[in-house]
Design an enzyme around this catalytic site. Structure first.
Site, mmCIF file in Angstrom:
data_model
loop_
_atom_site.group_PDB
_atom_site.id
_atom_site.type_symbol
_atom_site.label_atom_id
_atom_site.label_comp_id
_atom_site.label_asym_id
_atom_site.label_seq_id
_atom_site.Cartn_x
_atom_site.Cartn_y
_atom_site.Cartn_z
ATOM 1 N N LYS A 143 -2.515 83.499 67.518
ATOM 2 C CA LYS A 143 -2.035 83.963 65.917
ATOM 3 C C LYS A 143 -2.442 85.416 65.628
ATOM 4 C CE LYS A 143 -1.102 79.826 65.321
ATOM 5 N NZ LYS A 143 0.215 79.535 64.880
ATOM 6 N N GLY B 41 8.145 72.236 64.346
ATOM 7 C CA GLY B 41 6.797 71.623 64.080
ATOM 8 C C GLY B 41 7.094 70.798 62.710
ATOM 9 N N ALA B 42 8.370 70.033 62.574
ATOM 10 C CA ALA B 42 8.412 69.553 61.286
ATOM 11 C C ALA B 42 8.010 67.971 61.471
ATOM 12 C CB ALA B 42 10.052 69.534 60.915
ATOM 13 N N SER B 43 7.618 67.497 62.651
ATOM 14 C CA SER B 43 7.191 66.094 62.756
ATOM 15 C C SER B 43 5.942 65.761 61.824
ATOM 16 C CB SER B 43 7.087 65.616 63.993
ATOM 17 O OG SER B 43 6.010 66.185 64.790
ATOM 18 N N TYR C 108 -6.836 80.452 70.871
ATOM 19 C CA TYR C 108 -5.985 80.310 69.783
ATOM 20 C C TYR C 108 -5.793 81.221 68.532
ATOM 21 C CZ TYR C 108 -4.433 78.206 65.259
ATOM 22 O OH TYR C 108 -3.867 77.994 64.146
ATOM 23 N N ALA C 109 -6.998 82.090 68.436
ATOM 24 C CA ALA C 109 -7.035 83.241 67.351
ATOM 25 C C ALA C 109 -6.145 84.410 68.066
ATOM 26 C CB ALA C 109 -8.598 83.628 67.394
ATOM 27 N N ALA C 110 -6.216 84.451 69.477
ATOM 28 C CA ALA C 110 -5.370 85.460 70.065
ATOM 29 C C ALA C 110 -3.834 85.202 69.706
ATOM 30 C CB ALA C 110 -5.577 85.722 71.490
HETATM 31 N N1 LIG Z 1 -4.069 72.889 60.231
HETATM 32 C C1 LIG Z 1 -4.655 73.943 60.106
HETATM 33 O O1 LIG Z 1 -5.967 74.080 59.587
HETATM 34 C C2 LIG Z 1 -4.088 75.436 60.297
HETATM 35 C C3 LIG Z 1 -4.578 76.640 59.776
HETATM 36 C C4 LIG Z 1 -3.914 77.771 60.027
HETATM 37 C C5 LIG Z 1 -2.741 77.833 60.558
HETATM 38 N N2 LIG Z 1 -1.965 76.589 61.003
HETATM 39 C C6 LIG Z 1 -0.702 76.697 61.990
HETATM 40 O O2 LIG Z 1 0.220 75.985 61.297
HETATM 41 C C7 LIG Z 1 1.136 75.315 62.105
HETATM 42 C C8 LIG Z 1 1.281 74.092 61.801
HETATM 43 O O3 LIG Z 1 0.257 73.362 62.220
HETATM 44 P P1 LIG Z 1 -0.210 71.922 61.371
HETATM 45 O O4 LIG Z 1 -1.555 72.320 60.887
HETATM 46 O O5 LIG Z 1 0.603 71.506 60.626
HETATM 47 O O6 LIG Z 1 -0.376 71.051 62.638
HETATM 48 P P2 LIG Z 1 0.226 69.491 63.092
HETATM 49 O O7 LIG Z 1 0.010 68.630 61.852
HETATM 50 O O8 LIG Z 1 -0.476 69.192 64.078
HETATM 51 O O9 LIG Z 1 1.785 70.199 63.281
HETATM 52 C C9 LIG Z 1 1.989 70.571 64.459
HETATM 53 C C10 LIG Z 1 3.356 70.510 64.682
HETATM 54 O O10 LIG Z 1 3.928 71.333 65.897
HETATM 55 C C11 LIG Z 1 4.699 70.367 66.812
HETATM 56 N N3 LIG Z 1 4.405 70.715 68.039
HETATM 57 C C12 LIG Z 1 3.000 70.850 68.729
HETATM 58 N N4 LIG Z 1 3.256 71.033 70.207
HETATM 59 C C13 LIG Z 1 4.917 71.191 70.078
HETATM 60 C C14 LIG Z 1 5.380 71.363 71.314
HETATM 61 N N5 LIG Z 1 4.985 71.360 72.751
HETATM 62 N N6 LIG Z 1 6.958 71.472 71.117
HETATM 63 C C15 LIG Z 1 7.581 71.161 69.932
HETATM 64 N N7 LIG Z 1 6.806 70.901 68.769
HETATM 65 C C16 LIG Z 1 5.458 71.047 69.207
HETATM 66 C C17 LIG Z 1 4.306 69.076 66.267
HETATM 67 O O11 LIG Z 1 5.164 68.083 66.811
HETATM 68 P P3 LIG Z 1 5.012 67.163 68.168
HETATM 69 O O12 LIG Z 1 3.706 66.645 68.244
HETATM 70 O O13 LIG Z 1 6.104 65.894 67.502
HETATM 71 O O14 LIG Z 1 5.759 67.721 69.000
HETATM 72 C C18 LIG Z 1 4.015 69.158 65.022
HETATM 73 O O15 LIG Z 1 5.293 68.977 64.199
HETATM 74 C C19 LIG Z 1 0.461 75.708 63.500
HETATM 75 O O16 LIG Z 1 1.276 76.941 64.099
HETATM 76 C C20 LIG Z 1 -0.745 76.190 63.492
HETATM 77 O O17 LIG Z 1 -1.319 77.010 64.204
HETATM 78 C C21 LIG Z 1 -2.836 75.649 60.958
#
Ligand SMILES: NC(=O)c1ccc[n+]([C@@H]2O[C@H](COP(=O)([O-])OP(=O)(O)OC[C@H]3O[C@@H](n4cnc5c(N)ncnc54)[C@H](OP(=O)(O)O)[C@@H]3O)[C@@H](O)[C@H]2O)c1
Length: 285
Positions: free
Chosen positions: A176, A31-33, A172-174
């Site tokens: 996590k 998820g580094a993009s 989603y909550a499940a």
């Molecule tokens: N933002 C929040 O409010 C929040 C709060 C609590 C927890 N989190 C958790 O933090 C983590 C990171 O989320 P974020 O907030 O940084 O969201 P984000 O900016 O949407 O980043 C999500 C990353 O996951 C990758 N991804 C999604 N689907 C994928 C797939 N099918 N295959 C490979 N990579 C995939 C995306 O890359 P590509 O689209 O390029 O594949 C992107 O790099 C997640 O697990 C999320 O549940 C987020």
């Protein structure tokens, strides 16, 4: 004054050196993009770790790799993979099997908002594939390797919603809750093998997450704040709640019965999807 600056720099260099000795030479960040994964990859490069970065959007990964190589002089391997398809996790495991990975940072993930029954079944199932199945498939060989060499770190992205059921974010909550529970159990199993396991449970963060889930978040933290606080907590605790909102909400909710926590977080989630009803009204008017 100059001495103080040098002392500060020396201290930073020493702590980066210790971090790299404990969790290097390379970190795998999924998820580094975008968002938190990109911010964590940047923080890790600043600590001198080589990186393997993965997600689906290869162009964004390549751009990040170029800037990390030139800013921090680290090696960066880009592995574009869709973790939501059948062969995705295996392809990533194969592509990284020759690498000396001391830290696994599992950030790939997404959420949906709104009622489970109103959302597409295939997207809900795909969420389980990415957030749970793929994360675990990549984790297993890496955790074995780290335990065998008695050194390493694992960071799993949990969430403030992981600690109870949440309406308007049920699946989603499940997912996590699975991540959170797995991290706690693994920490109990692996600490004596020298492997630090951390669940990072933020509240709202300003990333691509809200756009993909069609949610509107108020008072969201920056991904950089979350990344820094998460790395600070690694090796010190099993669960961290990075960011002011997660801390404040998390600690105040922790005192309440699970049923009440569910209700409050469900209302917060409903607030984040209110704009959809307004948009629906506009289209039908
Ligand atoms: N933002 C929040 O409010 C929040 C709060 C609590 C927890 N989190 C958790 O933090 C983590 C990171 O989320 P974020 O907030 O940084 O969201 P984000 O900016 O949407 O980043 C999500 C990353 O996951 C990758 N991804 C999604 N689907 C994928 C797939 N099918 N295959 C490979 N990579 C995939 C995306 O890359 P590509 O689209 O390029 O594949 C992107 O790099 C997640 O697990 C999320 O549940 C987020």
């Amino acid at each position: 004054m100059v001495d103080a600056v040098n002392l500060g720099e020396n201290e930073m260099n020493r702590s980066a050196h210790n971090f790299s000795k404990r969790y290097g030479p390379a970190a795998l960040v999924t998820g580094a993009s975008d968002g938190i994964g990109a911010a964590l990859a940047t923080e890790l490069a600043a600590r001198g770790l080589n990186l393997i970065i993965t997600a689906r959007r290869a162009d964004r990964l390549e751009a990040l790799a170029t800037s990390l190589r030139s800013d921090h002089g680290v090696e960066v391997l880009v592995v574009p993979v869709d973790l939501g398809i059948n062969q995705g996790p295996d392809n990533l495991v194969d592509a990284t099997s020759g690498q000396d990975i001391g830290l696994y940072v599992a950030c790939a993930g997404f959420g949906t908002a709104g009622r489970f029954i109103d959302n597409s079944a295939s997207e809900e199932l795909n969420m389980i594939d990415v957030n749970c199945h793929a994360m675990t498939a990549v984790l297993h060989p890496l955790a074995r390797q780290m335990a065998a060499r008695r050194r390493g770190g694992i960071i799993l992205m949990s969430s403030i919603v992981a600690f109870q059921g949440v309406g308007n974010s049920a699946n989603y909550a499940a997912t996590k809750a699975y991540v959170q529970t797995l991290a706690e159990g693994l920490a109990a199993e692996l600490t004596s093998s020298g492997v630090d396991v951390l669940a990072s449970a933020p509240g709202p963060v300003e990333t691509g997450f809200a756009t993909r889930a069609d949610m509107q978040m108020g008072g969201a933290a920056t991904p950089q704040t979350i990344a820094k606080a998460t790395l600070q907590a690694l090796g010190r605790t099993v669960t961290t709640r990075p960011g002011a909102q997660s801390k404040m909400l998390g600690y105040s909710l922790a005192m309440l019965p699970r049923r009440l926590r569910s209700r409050i977080l469900g209302q917060i989630m409903q607030g984040m999807t209110k704009h959809r009803d307004a948009n629906k009204e506009k289209t039908t008017a």
